[in-house]
Design an enzyme around this catalytic site. Sequence first.
Site, PDB file in Angstrom:
ATOM      1  N   PRO A 116      13.845  10.270   6.863  1.00  0.00           N
ATOM      2  CA  PRO A 116      13.454  11.519   5.891  1.00  0.00           C
ATOM      3  C   PRO A 116      12.328  10.894   5.063  1.00  0.00           C
ATOM      4  CG  PRO A 116      15.670  10.677   5.444  1.00  0.00           C
ATOM      5  CD  PRO A 116      15.188   9.820   6.743  1.00  0.00           C
ATOM      6  N   ASP A 129       0.816  -1.454  -0.041  1.00  0.00           N
ATOM      7  CA  ASP A 129       0.248   0.160   0.189  1.00  0.00           C
ATOM      8  C   ASP A 129       0.891   1.308  -0.165  1.00  0.00           C
ATOM      9  OD1 ASP A 129       0.959  -0.164   2.573  1.00  0.00           O
ATOM     10  OD2 ASP A 129      -1.069   0.308   3.505  1.00  0.00           O
ATOM     11  N   SER A 150       9.246   2.338  -2.045  1.00  0.00           N
ATOM     12  CA  SER A 150       7.715   2.468  -2.649  1.00  0.00           C
ATOM     13  C   SER A 150       7.698   2.830  -3.910  1.00  0.00           C
ATOM     14  CB  SER A 150       6.771   3.238  -1.745  1.00  0.00           C
ATOM     15  OG  SER A 150       7.318   4.551  -1.605  1.00  0.00           O
ATOM     16  N   LYS A 205       8.375  -0.223  -6.215  1.00  0.00           N
ATOM     17  CA  LYS A 205       7.362  -1.155  -6.093  1.00  0.00           C
ATOM     18  C   LYS A 205       6.335  -0.785  -6.991  1.00  0.00           C
ATOM     19  CE  LYS A 205       6.842  -4.352  -4.182  1.00  0.00           C
ATOM     20  NZ  LYS A 205       7.120  -5.799  -4.429  1.00  0.00           N
TER      21      LYS A 205
HETATM   22  P1  NAD Z   1      11.489 -10.093   2.760  1.00  0.00           P
HETATM   23  O1  NAD Z   1      12.555  -8.999   2.544  1.00  0.00           O
HETATM   24  O2  NAD Z   1      11.275 -10.695   3.887  1.00  0.00           O
HETATM   25  O3  NAD Z   1      11.864 -11.261   1.571  1.00  0.00           O
HETATM   26  C1  NAD Z   1      12.134 -11.094   0.420  1.00  0.00           C
HETATM   27  C2  NAD Z   1      12.484 -12.361  -0.067  1.00  0.00           C
HETATM   28  O4  NAD Z   1      13.202 -11.871  -1.738  1.00  0.00           O
HETATM   29  C3  NAD Z   1      14.110 -13.084   0.742  1.00  0.00           C
HETATM   30  O5  NAD Z   1      13.762 -14.253   0.817  1.00  0.00           O
HETATM   31  C4  NAD Z   1      14.950 -12.589  -0.455  1.00  0.00           C
HETATM   32  O6  NAD Z   1      16.083 -13.353  -0.459  1.00  0.00           O
HETATM   33  C5  NAD Z   1      14.169 -12.819  -1.791  1.00  0.00           C
HETATM   34  N1  NAD Z   1      15.205 -11.918  -2.856  1.00  0.00           N
HETATM   35  C6  NAD Z   1      15.373 -10.683  -2.934  1.00  0.00           C
HETATM   36  N2  NAD Z   1      16.006 -10.077  -3.988  1.00  0.00           N
HETATM   37  C7  NAD Z   1      15.706 -11.004  -4.788  1.00  0.00           C
HETATM   38  C8  NAD Z   1      16.287 -11.578  -6.192  1.00  0.00           C
HETATM   39  N3  NAD Z   1      16.881 -10.650  -6.738  1.00  0.00           N
HETATM   40  N4  NAD Z   1      15.836 -12.554  -6.680  1.00  0.00           N
HETATM   41  C9  NAD Z   1      15.402 -13.657  -5.850  1.00  0.00           C
HETATM   42  N5  NAD Z   1      15.056 -13.233  -4.791  1.00  0.00           N
HETATM   43  C10 NAD Z   1      15.307 -12.202  -3.930  1.00  0.00           C
HETATM   44  O7  NAD Z   1      10.159  -9.316   2.507  1.00  0.00           O
HETATM   45  P2  NAD Z   1       8.700  -9.760   2.499  1.00  0.00           P
HETATM   46  O8  NAD Z   1       8.283  -8.578   3.691  1.00  0.00           O
HETATM   47  O9  NAD Z   1       8.488 -11.119   2.815  1.00  0.00           O
HETATM   48  O10 NAD Z   1       7.931  -8.886   1.342  1.00  0.00           O
HETATM   49  C11 NAD Z   1       7.407  -9.830   0.247  1.00  0.00           C
HETATM   50  C12 NAD Z   1       6.863  -9.060  -0.597  1.00  0.00           C
HETATM   51  O11 NAD Z   1       5.632  -8.519  -0.106  1.00  0.00           O
HETATM   52  C13 NAD Z   1       7.661  -7.703  -1.250  1.00  0.00           C
HETATM   53  O12 NAD Z   1       7.499  -7.600  -2.833  1.00  0.00           O
HETATM   54  C14 NAD Z   1       7.075  -6.764  -0.607  1.00  0.00           C
HETATM   55  O13 NAD Z   1       7.175  -5.491  -1.293  1.00  0.00           O
HETATM   56  C15 NAD Z   1       5.744  -7.142  -0.248  1.00  0.00           C
HETATM   57  N6  NAD Z   1       5.009  -6.524   0.850  1.00  0.00           N
HETATM   58  C16 NAD Z   1       5.568  -6.692   2.146  1.00  0.00           C
HETATM   59  C17 NAD Z   1       4.762  -6.132   3.162  1.00  0.00           C
HETATM   60  C18 NAD Z   1       5.525  -6.237   4.623  1.00  0.00           C
HETATM   61  O14 NAD Z   1       4.660  -5.695   5.570  1.00  0.00           O
HETATM   62  N7  NAD Z   1       6.562  -7.076   4.680  1.00  0.00           N
HETATM   63  C19 NAD Z   1       3.600  -5.470   2.867  1.00  0.00           C
HETATM   64  C20 NAD Z   1       3.053  -5.460   1.716  1.00  0.00           C
HETATM   65  C21 NAD Z   1       3.694  -5.948   0.818  1.00  0.00           C
END
Ligand code: NAD
Length: 368
Positions: free
Chosen positions: A309, A139, A175, A178
């Site tokens: 920031p 979001d 963001s 994304k």
């Molecule tokens: P995280 O950072 O815990 O995990 C990311 C994973 O992606 C890791 O396992 C990492 O090794 C892998 N990764 C990173 N770069 C990579 C690459 N180049 N190739 C292959 N793998 C790669 O993230 P998360 O919190 O689990 O979030 C997962 C998704 O959900 C993200 O896209 C994030 O934007 C989205 N999201 C997260 C939240 C939140 O609160 N955490 C909320 C909304 C959306």
Amino acid sequence: MPKTFLITGGAGFIGSAVVRELIENSDHRVVNVDKLTYAGNLESLASIADCPRYAFIQADICDAPAMQRAFADHQPDVVMHLAAESHVDRSIDGPAEFIQTNVVGTAVLLEAARGYWKALQASDPQKAEAFRFHHISTDEVYGDLAEGPSSSFQLPASSSLFTEETPYAPSSPYSASKAGSDHLVRAWQRTFGLPTLVTNCSNNYGPYHFPEKLIPLMILNALAGKPLPVYGDGQQIRDWLFVEDHARALIKVATDGQVGETYNIGGHNEKTNLEVVQAICALVDELRPKTSSFQLPASSLIIFVADRPGHDLRYAIDAGKIERELGWVPQETFETGLRKTVEWYLANREWWQRVLDGSYQGERLGVV
Ligand code: NAD
């Protein structure tokens, strides 16, 4: 009919919850494609790693030949794309990696998916028709909902929640990257007809969360009697969702969502950061072992530090569409989810201690 899910970022916080949910509560197969950056932790998948319906590929989503091979070898029915650089503070210290993985990596994955899907149209039209590419986003692409000069986007008071129609106005390099990836996914749907879905979710919390993020950091610091640093005055508002509720929502969208649609996902749990920290303190006071060396009220550890920031003041999401159209509702309230989370960190000391001392990374490299 069991399907094959290709999940990117399945060793991360949310990805591992999706993988565990699919393996434990369905007959589907899962192929987890993860580079294993600092945020990837295979120990979060220990409970399902030996299941014959689960496979792991260590690869970078920016590596086009590796992505093409993953599609060719595993013939997925559904892609769930979660791999990303995800920590806002890190995106301020070093934005380049965020552009590379979140924008370039998503483009590479989309192209690999398109090549595979085009070939399927000739070889297996039914499978091509049912194929889905689900992009998981945040979001934070909508900017914030604060009023006043510092806010990136202003809404009239009557429409004080993000809907699927809210214009994009990202604030941080995270963001913005994304938002860029969301636009690419939409373009691949509009231009090439790739059957895509996008979800934008609020802040997640729960078990297996990397201890650099607010909630696990506060739990572990409170248990250790260390300061609890709160940005600014702690009045930033976030809408919190228990990670297992998010995983269930994602699987619902990937299997039942309408192609080309976006679904917002949220928990109707708007809290200031300070309220969240105070709730954690109360739970830690109640649940920590009576033998802990630190026994003062955990709230005495709260300190206020310089704000980040571009810090967004308020995010709050309208999750009405996914509730109405797909029948998903969260199972946890903030109170029940937070209690489960604190209990999990108390019961799983080994998992987080190996993250804190770095041994979770050493072992997979064969170093430890
Ligand atoms: P995280 O950072 O815990 O995990 C990311 C994973 O992606 C890791 O396992 C990492 O090794 C892998 N990764 C990173 N770069 C990579 C690459 N180049 N190739 C292959 N793998 C790669 O993230 P998360 O919190 O689990 O979030 C997962 C998704 O959900 C993200 O896209 C994030 O934007 C989205 N999201 C997260 C939240 C939140 O609160 N955490 C909320 C909304 C959306």
